[in-house]
Design a protein around this motif. Structure first.
Motif, PDB file in Angstrom:
ATOM      1  N   UNK A  66      -6.806   0.754   1.007  1.00 24.44           N
ATOM      2  CA  UNK A  66      -8.008  -0.068   1.118  1.00 24.44           C
ATOM      3  C   UNK A  66      -8.862   0.233  -0.107  1.00 24.44           C
ATOM      4  N   UNK A  67      -9.336  -0.790  -0.808  1.00 27.70           N
ATOM      5  CA  UNK A  67     -10.016  -0.555  -2.083  1.00 27.70           C
ATOM      6  C   UNK A  67     -11.254   0.345  -1.975  1.00 27.70           C
ATOM      7  N   UNK A  68     -12.205  -0.001  -1.162  1.00 27.98           N
ATOM      8  CA  UNK A  68     -13.394   0.813  -0.988  1.00 27.98           C
ATOM      9  C   UNK A  68     -14.186   0.292   0.203  1.00 27.98           C
ATOM     10  N   UNK A  89      -3.948  -6.818   5.340  1.00 28.08           N
ATOM     11  CA  UNK A  89      -3.983  -8.178   4.809  1.00 28.08           C
ATOM     12  C   UNK A  89      -4.685  -8.237   3.451  1.00 28.08           C
ATOM     13  N   UNK A  90      -4.413  -9.299   2.718  1.00 31.07           N
ATOM     14  CA  UNK A  90      -5.120  -9.516   1.456  1.00 31.07           C
ATOM     15  C   UNK A  90      -6.616  -9.547   1.757  1.00 31.07           C
ATOM     16  N   UNK A 145      -7.069  -1.578  -9.062  1.00 29.20           N
ATOM     17  CA  UNK A 145      -7.980  -2.707  -8.965  1.00 29.20           C
ATOM     18  C   UNK A 145      -7.289  -4.036  -8.674  1.00 29.20           C
ATOM     19  N   UNK A 146      -5.990  -4.078  -8.809  1.00 27.17           N
ATOM     20  CA  UNK A 146      -5.267  -5.331  -8.575  1.00 27.17           C
ATOM     21  C   UNK A 146      -5.112  -5.602  -7.085  1.00 27.17           C
ATOM     22  N   UNK A 147      -5.197  -6.862  -6.709  1.00 22.72           N
ATOM     23  CA  UNK A 147      -4.924  -7.264  -5.330  1.00 22.72           C
ATOM     24  C   UNK A 147      -3.425  -7.326  -5.145  1.00 22.72           C
TER      25      UNK A 147
END
Length: 113
Positions: A52-54, A84-85, A109-111
């Protein structure tokens, strides 16, 4: 499922890797977490991480994969929860994972798709 196997092989070709990872697809998250997670991925054998990014309001940066804490008495095995995206639902899903010993990581940082 066979469709996932084909995508995994394609990804392995792109990365130059040769081992197909084991994939578990859970249709319903909460029942899986409550009923199956500990049996399939016990905490004394697996590092548990959630990609999970943040989190909203999080001030410290999430861990990178190289910073994951593994159980000390076993070979290095890992289970990665990929959602999920756009990420996991906050705060409900992230709190549930945290309560079950998952370490939040970022994969950059990439999805991922």
């Amino acid at each position: 499922p066979e469709v996932l196997r084909k995508l995994l092989i394609e990804g392995l070709c792109q990365s130059g890797d040769v081992k197909i990872p084991k994939i578990t697809v859970a249709k319903r998250l909460k029942p899986f977490m409550e009923d199956d997670l500990d049996e399939l991925f016990p905490t004394d054998e697996y590092a548990r991480v959630i990609a999970h990014p943040q989190r909203v309001g999080q001030t410290e940066a999430p861990k990178r994969m190289r910073e994951v804490n593994f159980p000390s008495n076993q070979k290095r095995r890992i289970v990665v929860a990929v959602g999920p995206e756009g990420g996991w639902e906050e705060p409900y899903e992230l709190d549930m994972f945290e309560g079950l010993g998952f370490q939040q990581i970022t994969m950059g940082t990439r999805v991922l798709r």
